[in-house]
Design a protein around this motif. Structure first.
Motif, PDB file in Angstrom:
ATOM      1  N   UNK A 124     102.665 -51.135 -48.368  1.00  0.00           N
ATOM      2  CA  UNK A 124     102.681 -49.712 -47.997  1.00  0.00           C
ATOM      3  C   UNK A 124     101.368 -49.043 -48.410  1.00  0.00           C
ATOM      4  N   UNK A 125     100.891 -49.367 -49.616  1.00  0.00           N
ATOM      5  CA  UNK A 125      99.637 -48.788 -50.088  1.00  0.00           C
ATOM      6  C   UNK A 125      98.464 -49.225 -49.204  1.00  0.00           C
ATOM      7  N   UNK A 126      98.483 -50.471 -48.767  1.00  0.00           N
ATOM      8  CA  UNK A 126      97.420 -50.958 -47.887  1.00  0.00           C
ATOM      9  C   UNK A 126      97.486 -50.303 -46.512  1.00  0.00           C
ATOM     10  N   UNK A 127      98.692 -50.097 -46.010  1.00  0.00           N
ATOM     11  CA  UNK A 127      98.859 -49.485 -44.688  1.00  0.00           C
ATOM     12  C   UNK A 127      98.383 -48.042 -44.657  1.00  0.00           C
ATOM     13  N   UNK A 128      98.314 -47.407 -45.832  1.00  0.00           N
ATOM     14  CA  UNK A 128      97.856 -46.009 -45.906  1.00  0.00           C
ATOM     15  C   UNK A 128      96.342 -45.897 -45.856  1.00  0.00           C
ATOM     16  N   UNK A 129      95.668 -47.040 -45.635  1.00  0.00           N
ATOM     17  CA  UNK A 129      94.207 -47.056 -45.486  1.00  0.00           C
ATOM     18  C   UNK A 129      93.508 -46.440 -46.698  1.00  0.00           C
ATOM     19  N   UNK A 130      93.899 -46.910 -47.856  1.00  0.00           N
ATOM     20  CA  UNK A 130      93.284 -46.443 -49.097  1.00  0.00           C
ATOM     21  C   UNK A 130      91.759 -46.500 -48.978  1.00  0.00           C
ATOM     22  N   UNK A 131      91.113 -45.382 -49.308  1.00  0.00           N
ATOM     23  CA  UNK A 131      89.670 -45.281 -49.097  1.00  0.00           C
ATOM     24  C   UNK A 131      88.855 -45.886 -50.242  1.00  0.00           C
ATOM     25  N   UNK A 132      89.406 -45.874 -51.458  1.00  0.00           N
ATOM     26  CA  UNK A 132      88.650 -46.442 -52.567  1.00  0.00           C
ATOM     27  C   UNK A 132      88.564 -47.955 -52.382  1.00  0.00           C
ATOM     28  N   UNK A 133      87.338 -48.462 -52.243  1.00  0.00           N
ATOM     29  CA  UNK A 133      87.165 -49.872 -51.883  1.00  0.00           C
ATOM     30  C   UNK A 133      87.621 -50.815 -52.991  1.00  0.00           C
ATOM     31  N   UNK A 134      87.352 -50.440 -54.229  1.00  0.00           N
ATOM     32  CA  UNK A 134      87.757 -51.297 -55.336  1.00  0.00           C
ATOM     33  C   UNK A 134      89.275 -51.438 -55.360  1.00  0.00           C
ATOM     34  N   UNK A 135      89.983 -50.313 -55.270  1.00  0.00           N
ATOM     35  CA  UNK A 135      91.439 -50.366 -55.280  1.00  0.00           C
ATOM     36  C   UNK A 135      91.954 -51.155 -54.091  1.00  0.00           C
ATOM     37  N   UNK A 136      91.355 -50.968 -52.944  1.00  0.00           N
ATOM     38  CA  UNK A 136      91.835 -51.664 -51.754  1.00  0.00           C
ATOM     39  C   UNK A 136      91.679 -53.180 -51.905  1.00  0.00           C
ATOM     40  N   UNK A 137      90.552 -53.611 -52.420  1.00  0.00           N
ATOM     41  CA  UNK A 137      90.341 -55.053 -52.578  1.00  0.00           C
ATOM     42  C   UNK A 137      91.315 -55.649 -53.608  1.00  0.00           C
ATOM     43  N   UNK A 138      91.577 -54.892 -54.663  1.00  0.00           N
ATOM     44  CA  UNK A 138      92.527 -55.396 -55.668  1.00  0.00           C
ATOM     45  C   UNK A 138      93.930 -55.457 -55.076  1.00  0.00           C
ATOM     46  N   UNK A 139      94.285 -54.481 -54.244  1.00  0.00           N
ATOM     47  CA  UNK A 139      95.596 -54.500 -53.594  1.00  0.00           C
ATOM     48  C   UNK A 139      95.717 -55.697 -52.649  1.00  0.00           C
ATOM     49  N   UNK A 140      94.634 -56.021 -51.953  1.00  0.00           N
ATOM     50  CA  UNK A 140      94.655 -57.193 -51.069  1.00  0.00           C
ATOM     51  C   UNK A 140      94.909 -58.458 -51.886  1.00  0.00           C
ATOM     52  N   UNK A 141      94.222 -58.581 -53.007  1.00  0.00           N
ATOM     53  CA  UNK A 141      94.422 -59.750 -53.862  1.00  0.00           C
ATOM     54  C   UNK A 141      95.837 -59.779 -54.431  1.00  0.00           C
ATOM     55  N   UNK A 142      96.361 -58.617 -54.804  1.00  0.00           N
ATOM     56  CA  UNK A 142      97.724 -58.550 -55.338  1.00  0.00           C
ATOM     57  C   UNK A 142      98.731 -58.985 -54.279  1.00  0.00           C
ATOM     58  N   UNK A 143      98.556 -58.498 -53.054  1.00  0.00           N
ATOM     59  CA  UNK A 143      99.466 -58.882 -51.976  1.00  0.00           C
ATOM     60  C   UNK A 143      99.400 -60.383 -51.728  1.00  0.00           C
TER      61      UNK A 143
END
Length: 568
Positions: free
Chosen positions: A99-118
């Motif tokens: 869900x957090x990824x689908x919201x197109x999180x703009x902070x790149x660091x957070x987005x990359x960590x979320x991708x790794x977490x998923x």
């Protein structure tokens, strides 16, 4: 099963700040447990090696609603926890991350960590599809995920991969990812694409190796001619490429190609060809086993061992037994384990015992150390005198194991007397503050335990010298084993004087100089063996509760004393 000190040489791994030692993981390693760790077997945890797979919880609210730093940290923790063990409510956590990824999180660091977490949470093709969809429009994030798609058997990127292979690929790492993915989820229809990559003029060796592996998985027959042409060409590592092409082939044509590579190839090519030959034509590989036992590549030797171990004849047994002294520690442990299992077959038992005797008299410490372990595992009591001689062996791998093995056997009176004389000399050295290495201490401790297990009462006169703390002059591990031995020697004696001395060690929690925990534990156990009724009150003063070791020992000992009183 506990472990205060498992002397495993090699390899020995020290845990900083604990004084404990543990072995690097090897399924065929034998942990050299002290007698007091398993007698009685109270499942006390002395060994702090790989942490157990506890269920790991995740704070979803913090992940979704915390500030930026909290969200990044919680996503990082998901990765760590997923690698350690099961994540509590994994699907709910994955839903939150997606869900957090689908919201197109703009902070790149957070987005990359979320991708790794998923990626650390996904387990199947359906979940892989959801992750892929959540990353729509983010080519960089999808590239992060692509190497994992093969593990999930997901075809979400298959069309893209085919397009990539249809044109020159500059990124070597990505080319390998694509080829591995197609090998995992593609079909035989993709073979021509992969073949073109393999034979393209601009392909570098890592890409060629990946292409050969991929093609060999996609096409399991009909590549013998191509393999032969590549093997005989001037393509760098052509023989290695040929072997990878034939990895899933069967039949005489493939076996002939592989045999030729074994005959003329370089070391790595021979080794891989022999591994593949073992699956293509096991009988042909078995014929080569004796020669391959001397191959410089350990994987080739291991393949030969596996083929020989599948046989049930003395010749095959003796052939692999030569590698009980192999220079590779994992191979010699594997051979030792194979021999242990073979000894269960009556027709092979004598052959195994002859092998053990041969290596015990050998000049290679590698073979001696494994033979010593087999003496213990097979309970070859008559070989105890030879083990006693090996306690003087210059290699610690041998003399420590010899002492350990002795305390697992039924010992002859003359062997016990010799051990006692040695133990008395060790005691005299410690009393003089003589320098003693750690392995010497471990060796002595095992010898003390042998005397205790046999209830050898003449040892009492010097074993009692290990009870006083005396600034640990007599060393912790030797004191622990001596106290264990005293408990065994005086089991059921109700010796109050001895019991009171041991109770003092058990209860010594001097904040400035507390007694060592293993000494406290062994003292508590010894009280349960000596069984003087007054010890119950002392045991009840132990401040620890199970599962802390001293608390476990106190509960056990109280029960032993009460049972003895009830039985009168």
């Amino acid at each position: 099963m506990g472990l205060w000190c498992c002397l495993l040489v090699p390899p020995l791994v020290w845990l900083p700040g604990t004084g404990l030692a543990c072995a690097a993981e090897d399924p065929n390693e034998v942990v050299l447990l002290h007698a007091w760790e398993v007698d009685p077997d109270l499942d006390t945890q002395w060994y702090y090696g790989t942490p157990p797979n506890y269920i790991q919880s995740v704070d979803i609210d913090k992940l979704l609603q915390g500030d930026l730093q909290q969200r990044v940290e919680e996503a990082q923790q998901i990765i760590v926890k997923a690698n350690r063990g099961p994540v509590e409510d994994r699907r709910a956590v994955l839903d939150a991350v997606l869900d957090a990824l689908a919201q197109k999180e703009q902070n790149r660091v957070l987005r990359m960590v979320l991708v790794s977490a998923a990626s650390s949470l996904v387990q199947d093709t359906e979940e892989a599809q959801r992750l892929w969809d959540a990353l729509e429009g983010d080519a960089h994030a999808r590239r992060m995920v692509e190497p994992r798609l093969k593990d999930w058997k997901s075809q979400v990127a298959l069309d893209r991969w085919r397009q990539v292979l249809a044109q020159p690929i500059a990124d070597v790492r990505y080319a390998i990812t694509v080829l591995e993915g197609i090998a995992a989820v593609g079909s035989s229809a993709d073979a021509d694409l992969v073949r073109r990559v393999l034979l393209s003029d601009g392909a570098v060796l890592p890409v060629q190796l990946a292409a050969a592996t991929s093609l060999g998985q996609l096409q399991t027959s009909g590549l013998e001619e191509l393999a032969g042409a590549i093997a005989d060409s001037d393509i760098p590592r052509g023989k290695l490429l040929a072997v990878r092409l034939l990895a899933r082939h069967t039949g005489s044509a493939a076996a002939a190609r592989l045999n030729h590579i074994i005959d003329v190839g370089e070391t790595a090519e021979q080794s891989l060809a022999y591994q593949v030959l073992a699956s293509v034509d096991a009988s042909a590989a078995l014929q080569r086993a004796e020669a391959m036992l001397e191959h410089p590549d350990s994987t080739a030797r291991r393949t030969a061992i596996d083929l020989l171990d599948a046989q049930q004849d003395v010749r095959s047994l003796n052939l692999q037994a030569a590698l009980l002294a192999d220079r590779n520690v994992h191979i010699r442990r594997q051979v030792r384990e194979n021999l242990r299992r073979k000894a269960a077959h009556p027709e092979l038992r004598q052959a195994v015992e002859d092998i053990v005797r041969f290596h015990l008299q050998g000049d290679r410490f590698e073979g001696i150390e494994q033979a010593v372990v087999l003496v213990s595992q097979l309970q070859l009591h008559s070989l105890a005198p030879r083990l006693l001689e090996l306690v003087d062996h210059p290699r610690e791998e041998v003399h420590v194991r010899a002492a350990w093995a002795l305390q697992t056997l039924q010992l002859q009176p003359e062997v016990l007397e010799a051990i006692s004389q040695r133990a008395e000399r060790i005691t005299a050295r410690l009393e003089r503050d003589a320098t003693m290495s750690f392995t010497e201490e471990i060796t002595a401790a095992f010898l003390f335990e042998a005397l205790g297990r046999h209830r050898y009462r003449p040892a009492d006169r010097y074993l009692r010298k290990y009870i006083p703390k005396a600034d640990q002059k007599m060393r912790v591990i030797t004191r622990t084993s001596a106290i264990y031995a005293l408990g065994k020697i005086w089991e059921g004696s109700r010796d109050k004087g001895l019991a009171d001395k041991l109770a003092a060690r058990m209860l010594d929690d001097n904040p400035l100089d507390p007694e060592e925990i293993t000494v406290q534990y062994a003292s508590a156990i010894a009280l349960g063996r000596i069984r003087h009724p007054s010890s119950i009150a002392q045991l009840e003063r132990v401040p620890d509760d199970p599962p802390i070791a001293r608390g476990v020992a106190a509960v056990w000992s109280i029960e032993q004393i009460r049972q003895a009183s009830d039985g009168e």
